[in-house]
Design a protein around this motif. Structure first.
Motif, mmCIF file in Angstrom:
data_model
loop_
_atom_site.group_PDB
_atom_site.id
_atom_site.type_symbol
_atom_site.label_atom_id
_atom_site.label_comp_id
_atom_site.label_asym_id
_atom_site.label_seq_id
_atom_site.Cartn_x
_atom_site.Cartn_y
_atom_site.Cartn_z
ATOM 1 N N CYS A 224 -7.119 5.658 -4.201
ATOM 2 C CA CYS A 224 -7.143 6.079 -5.523
ATOM 3 C C CYS A 224 -7.964 7.382 -5.820
ATOM 4 C CB CYS A 224 -7.762 4.785 -6.402
ATOM 5 S SG CYS A 224 -6.575 3.306 -6.063
ATOM 6 N N GLY A 225 -7.900 8.077 -4.976
ATOM 7 C CA GLY A 225 -8.648 9.439 -5.279
ATOM 8 C C GLY A 225 -10.118 9.409 -4.944
ATOM 9 N N GLN A 226 -10.538 8.387 -4.596
ATOM 10 C CA GLN A 226 -11.997 8.304 -4.286
ATOM 11 C C GLN A 226 -12.728 8.998 -3.075
ATOM 12 O OE1 GLN A 226 -13.260 3.912 -5.134
ATOM 13 N NE2 GLN A 226 -11.232 3.574 -4.470
ATOM 14 N N GLU A 227 -13.469 9.915 -3.330
ATOM 15 C CA GLU A 227 -14.170 10.587 -2.547
ATOM 16 C C GLU A 227 -14.903 10.133 -1.311
ATOM 17 O OE1 GLU A 227 -13.752 14.050 -2.273
ATOM 18 O OE2 GLU A 227 -13.089 14.310 -4.330
ATOM 19 N N ILE A 228 -15.356 8.916 -1.554
ATOM 20 C CA ILE A 228 -16.221 8.134 -0.529
ATOM 21 C C ILE A 228 -15.223 7.787 0.648
ATOM 22 C CG2 ILE A 228 -15.436 5.823 -1.297
ATOM 23 C CD1 ILE A 228 -18.548 5.077 -1.175
ATOM 24 N N ALA A 229 -13.865 7.737 0.563
ATOM 25 C CA ALA A 229 -12.912 7.366 1.589
ATOM 26 C C ALA A 229 -12.831 8.640 2.740
ATOM 27 C CB ALA A 229 -11.587 7.153 1.097
ATOM 28 N N ALA A 230 -13.160 9.835 1.931
ATOM 29 C CA ALA A 230 -13.109 11.049 2.989
ATOM 30 C C ALA A 230 -14.502 11.672 3.386
ATOM 31 C CB ALA A 230 -12.489 12.044 2.053
ATOM 32 N N ASP A 231 -15.442 11.154 2.693
ATOM 33 C CA ASP A 231 -16.807 11.883 3.006
ATOM 34 C C ASP A 231 -17.758 10.934 4.033
ATOM 35 O OD1 ASP A 231 -16.137 13.694 1.337
ATOM 36 O OD2 ASP A 231 -17.500 13.079 -0.589
ATOM 37 N N GLY A 232 -17.098 10.059 4.325
ATOM 38 C CA GLY A 232 -17.828 9.299 5.539
ATOM 39 C C GLY A 232 -17.397 9.646 6.861
ATOM 40 N N CYS A 233 -17.912 8.822 7.887
ATOM 41 C CA CYS A 233 -17.590 9.086 9.399
ATOM 42 C C CYS A 233 -16.108 8.454 9.547
ATOM 43 C CB CYS A 233 -18.582 8.631 10.029
ATOM 44 S SG CYS A 233 -20.407 8.614 10.003
ATOM 45 N N PHE A 234 -15.718 7.759 8.929
ATOM 46 C CA PHE A 234 -14.460 7.040 9.197
ATOM 47 C C PHE A 234 -14.018 6.149 8.068
ATOM 48 C CE2 PHE A 234 -16.939 3.887 11.635
ATOM 49 C CZ PHE A 234 -16.302 2.772 11.319
ATOM 50 N N SER A 235 -12.836 5.879 7.483
ATOM 51 C CA SER A 235 -12.476 4.828 6.685
ATOM 52 C C SER A 235 -11.257 4.300 7.523
ATOM 53 C CB SER A 235 -11.857 5.494 5.402
ATOM 54 O OG SER A 235 -10.747 6.423 5.661
ATOM 55 N N VAL A 236 -11.079 2.839 6.941
ATOM 56 C CA VAL A 236 -10.377 1.975 7.520
ATOM 57 C C VAL A 236 -9.267 1.283 6.478
ATOM 58 C CG1 VAL A 236 -10.281 -0.342 8.398
ATOM 59 C CG2 VAL A 236 -12.265 1.281 9.064
ATOM 60 N N ALA A 237 -8.015 1.106 7.006
ATOM 61 C CA ALA A 237 -6.996 0.384 6.347
ATOM 62 C C ALA A 237 -6.824 -0.650 7.284
ATOM 63 C CB ALA A 237 -5.587 1.286 5.939
ATOM 64 N N MET A 238 -6.752 -2.095 6.692
ATOM 65 C CA MET A 238 -6.764 -3.035 7.323
ATOM 66 C C MET A 238 -5.212 -3.564 7.257
ATOM 67 S SD MET A 238 -10.111 -5.435 6.631
ATOM 68 C CE MET A 238 -11.811 -4.453 6.566
ATOM 69 N N LEU A 239 -4.464 -3.526 8.235
ATOM 70 C CA LEU A 239 -3.101 -3.484 8.426
ATOM 71 C C LEU A 239 -2.903 -4.964 8.861
ATOM 72 C CD1 LEU A 239 -1.828 -0.117 9.798
ATOM 73 C CD2 LEU A 239 -2.081 -0.909 7.368
ATOM 74 N N THR A 240 -2.257 -5.704 8.183
ATOM 75 C CA THR A 240 -2.358 -7.378 8.368
ATOM 76 C C THR A 240 -0.855 -7.975 8.417
ATOM 77 O OG1 THR A 240 -4.242 -7.255 7.063
ATOM 78 C CG2 THR A 240 -3.327 -9.486 7.420
ATOM 79 N N GLU A 241 -0.771 -8.669 9.437
ATOM 80 C CA GLU A 241 0.424 -9.393 9.754
ATOM 81 C C GLU A 241 0.965 -10.178 8.229
ATOM 82 O OE1 GLU A 241 1.591 -11.564 13.106
ATOM 83 O OE2 GLU A 241 -0.456 -10.948 13.951
ATOM 84 N N PHE A 242 2.034 -10.214 7.813
ATOM 85 C CA PHE A 242 2.170 -10.529 6.383
ATOM 86 C C PHE A 242 3.434 -11.596 6.155
ATOM 87 C CE2 PHE A 242 3.332 -10.193 1.530
ATOM 88 C CZ PHE A 242 2.055 -10.621 1.263
ATOM 89 N N GLU A 243 4.416 -11.153 6.282
ATOM 90 C CA GLU A 243 5.731 -11.952 6.272
ATOM 91 C C GLU A 243 5.856 -13.114 6.981
ATOM 92 O OE1 GLU A 243 10.172 -10.812 4.754
ATOM 93 O OE2 GLU A 243 9.332 -10.209 6.703
ATOM 94 N N GLY A 244 5.461 -12.939 8.330
ATOM 95 C CA GLY A 244 5.641 -13.797 9.509
ATOM 96 C C GLY A 244 4.679 -14.953 9.238
ATOM 97 N N PRO A 245 3.298 -14.622 9.098
ATOM 98 C CA PRO A 245 2.407 -15.933 8.791
ATOM 99 C C PRO A 245 2.734 -16.714 7.431
ATOM 100 C CG PRO A 245 1.141 -14.173 9.192
ATOM 101 C CD PRO A 245 2.574 -13.524 9.142
ATOM 102 N N LEU A 246 3.483 -16.032 6.561
ATOM 103 C CA LEU A 246 3.611 -16.947 5.238
ATOM 104 C C LEU A 246 4.899 -17.605 5.441
ATOM 105 C CD1 LEU A 246 3.107 -14.161 2.626
ATOM 106 C CD2 LEU A 246 1.841 -15.968 3.257
ATOM 107 N N GLN A 247 5.834 -17.165 6.375
ATOM 108 C CA GLN A 247 7.170 -17.984 6.474
ATOM 109 C C GLN A 247 6.901 -18.979 7.554
ATOM 110 O OE1 GLN A 247 9.929 -14.889 7.850
ATOM 111 N NE2 GLN A 247 10.605 -14.597 5.893
ATOM 112 N N GLU A 248 5.680 -18.750 8.391
ATOM 113 C CA GLU A 248 5.475 -19.851 9.366
ATOM 114 C C GLU A 248 4.655 -21.120 8.888
ATOM 115 O OE1 GLU A 248 3.290 -20.411 13.839
ATOM 116 O OE2 GLU A 248 3.456 -18.393 12.769
ATOM 117 N N TYR A 249 3.644 -20.615 8.174
ATOM 118 C CA TYR A 249 2.807 -21.727 7.661
ATOM 119 C C TYR A 249 3.049 -22.244 6.194
ATOM 120 C CZ TYR A 249 0.089 -20.836 11.875
ATOM 121 O OH TYR A 249 -0.247 -20.344 13.080
ATOM 122 N N GLY A 250 3.346 -21.115 5.240
ATOM 123 C CA GLY A 250 3.573 -21.304 3.876
ATOM 124 C C GLY A 250 2.665 -20.415 3.207
ATOM 125 N N ALA A 251 2.808 -20.678 1.938
ATOM 126 C CA ALA A 251 2.219 -19.943 0.760
ATOM 127 C C ALA A 251 0.601 -19.940 0.951
ATOM 128 C CB ALA A 251 2.599 -20.468 -0.711
#
Length: 542
Positions: A437-464
């Protein structure tokens, strides 16, 4: 194959995304007259003050992650006080131009703190002579006794637990986040549950104890056990989860919880009336929809596989005290854009967020979260996009699902036991900034992270009902990044505002197999010298 509840989850998740064209539905401005009180209290409930122990005593930070390194503390009033002080208590007050606000050990998006904690225990030396349910009042560091449990009910609760154990329950007051963030607030509440779960696990480890999520009970059982089934005029609390805490040496098998007598629990003599947090409210209908869709019914305790075990070389030892790290944790507001860290420090931070060790042993399911990394300022490591594969069994699946031009090379100096891969070399600061969202803090650190999470599979396996649990795991990763940053002499902060689908496009994700559920950044903080820091409690240290 999906059912109606799972369809609601997919619809909510899509509606609550930010995009380059529009933000998720939100208030647009802050109505300060409706700002929620950050402290829930139960008027009329007996109050048990808890002890204030110094934050500079106890084991080293690293000892908490080494099984058997910390002597087992007896379960008594002092240990219960210590557990709550190190997991859900205040960490400081900040003051600026006559205004004061509290910070807590467990972080929260926007410092809004939707998470409430409840203690369920048998008789504890120096604390209570009979089993009880109590709400934790963080501002007072005290317990509000909601009800006394008949011995038979506690016996039923304790039958599947180690001989010495207590229970901690967590709830979410969604309005606290929705006041500021609108429909996206449900996501942030679940992040905060994850922060609190990791905080509880770390605090328990500091006592030589361990924590395990009891994920068999349904929401109706949890609400009845914690006494949040009839809020009256107060804002409702959604029952989230229950954690068993017990001495590390006291468990011969995984703790379990048999079905709870909902009607009997609801009929107990509940004491205290919850305070109303705001004089009026705005209704966000999708939060109600997703909450109902994700409501869990009882499942068998053995529904999940145990978390995988990773044999990793420990990070370089940090001799700083565990509790000093816990209580000095802060969310950075700005990064200086200059600080860098060594390659070994970076690798050490990533080792701590791998599953198979505390705090992730709290979770009964296999890891679902992987880290897409924007590396900016790590010495002897080229900037670019990287991927930490937290479950090696997912490697081939991720390689087939991400961008076609990814090189998947192990970076220099990285031990083979750490599944870190470079995807693409190049300056990633502009992308990190734009996608957050244009936040400088994501670029001004040593590193930043996007947590890429299994999504469709767990919801179909276990439920909502598994939807919030994906955020819990992300929040636990975030809490460890917070603590690791402090241990390294830098600082971290969670980023809840990001453009969901453009993030997926950058990494080459083409469908809902994976979704980015939480962002984070770590680096050298810019301190705001205008603020005064005050002690969290009258007789405690700053």
């Amino acid at each position: 194959m999906t059912d109606d509840a799972t369809d609601v989850i997919f619809d909510y998740h899509q509606l609550s995304k930010h995009s380059f064209q529009a933000s998720a539905p939100g208030p647009g401005y802050l109505d300060w007259a409706m700002q929620p009180d950050p402290f829930r209290r139960y008027a009329g409930a007996p109050l048990i003050p808890l002890a204030h122990s110094p934050v500079n005593d106890g084991p080293s930070y690293d000892a908490a992650f080494t099984p058997g390194a910390i002597p087992v503390a007896p379960l008594d009033a002092r240990a219960v006080s210590r557990l709550l002080l190190d997991s859900l208590a205040l960490s400081a007050w900040k003051e600026y131009r006559g205004s004061q606000w509290a910070l807590r050990v467990n972080p929260s998006s926007g410092n809004l703190h939707p998470t409430e904690g409840y203690l369920i225990c048998g008789p504890v030396t120096g604390l209570c002579d009979a089993p009880m349910v109590a709400h934790y009042a963080s501002r007072e560091h005290a317990l509000e006794v909601r009800t006394t449990l008949p011995a038979g009910i506690w016996g039923q609760l304790a039958a599947g637990l180690p001989d010495v154990a207590l229970l901690l329950g967590l709830t979410s007051i969604h309005w606290r986040e929705a006041w500021k963030y609108g429909e996206r607030a449900y996501r942030y509440c679940q992040h905060d549950v994850g922060h609190a779960l990791a905080a509880i696990s770390v605090a328990a480890a500091g006592l030589g104890w361990q924590a395990r999520l009891l994920d068999a009970p349904g929401a109706d059982e949890l609400a009845a056990l914690m006494g949040v089934f009839a809020p009256g005029d107060a804002e409702p609390e959604g029952p989230d989860c229950l954690v068993a805490v017990f001495p590390r040496q006291g468990a011969s098998a995984a703790p379990t919880l048999e079905p709870l007598p909902v009607a009997t629990l609801q009929g107990l003599g509940w004491q205290g009336r919850p305070n109303q947090l705001s004089p009026s409210h705005v209704n966000w209908p999708w939060i109600e929809e997703v909450t109902e869709a994700a409501t869990k019914t009882r499942t068998r305790g053995g529904d999940f596989s145990e978390a995988i075990s990773n044999q990793l070389t420990p990070p370089q030892e940090t001799r700083v005290g565990l509790r000093r790290i816990i209580h000095q944790r802060r969310s950075a507001v700005e990064m200086d854009g200059q600080t860098s860290i060594s390659r070994d420090t970076f690798y050490g931070i990533l080792r701590r967020v791998m599953p198979g060790a505390m705090p992730f042993t709290l979770l009964p399911w296999e890891p679902k979260v992987h880290l897409g990394l924007f590396v900016h300022r790590v010495n002897d490591l080229v900037p670019g996009l990287y991927m930490l594969v937290r479950d090696r069994r997912q490697l081939a699946h991720l390689q087939g699902g991400l961008r076609d031009d990814a090189v998947w090379e192990s970076p220099p100096g990285c031990s083979p036991d750490l599944p870190l891969y470079m995807l693409r070399e190049g300056d990633a600061r502009a992308a990190a900034r734009q996608l957050s969202c244009g936040q400088e803090i994501a670029a001004d650190g040593c590193f930043s992270v996007a947590m890429l999470t299994e999504f469709e599979g767990p919801l179909q396996e276990y439920g909502a009902w598994f939807y919030p649990r994906l955020y819990w795991e992300c929040g636990m990763v975030g809490q460890m990044l917070y603590l690791e940053a402090e241990a390294a002499g830098i600082r971290g902060t969670g980023i809840g505002c990001f453009f969901d689908d453009p993030v997926h496009a950058l990494f080459g994700l083409r469908d809902a197999t994976y979704q980015s559920l939480y962002h984070f950044t770590v680096g050298g903080p810019e301190e705001d010298t205008r603020l005064t820091t005050l002690p969290p409690y009258p007789a405690s240290e700053a």
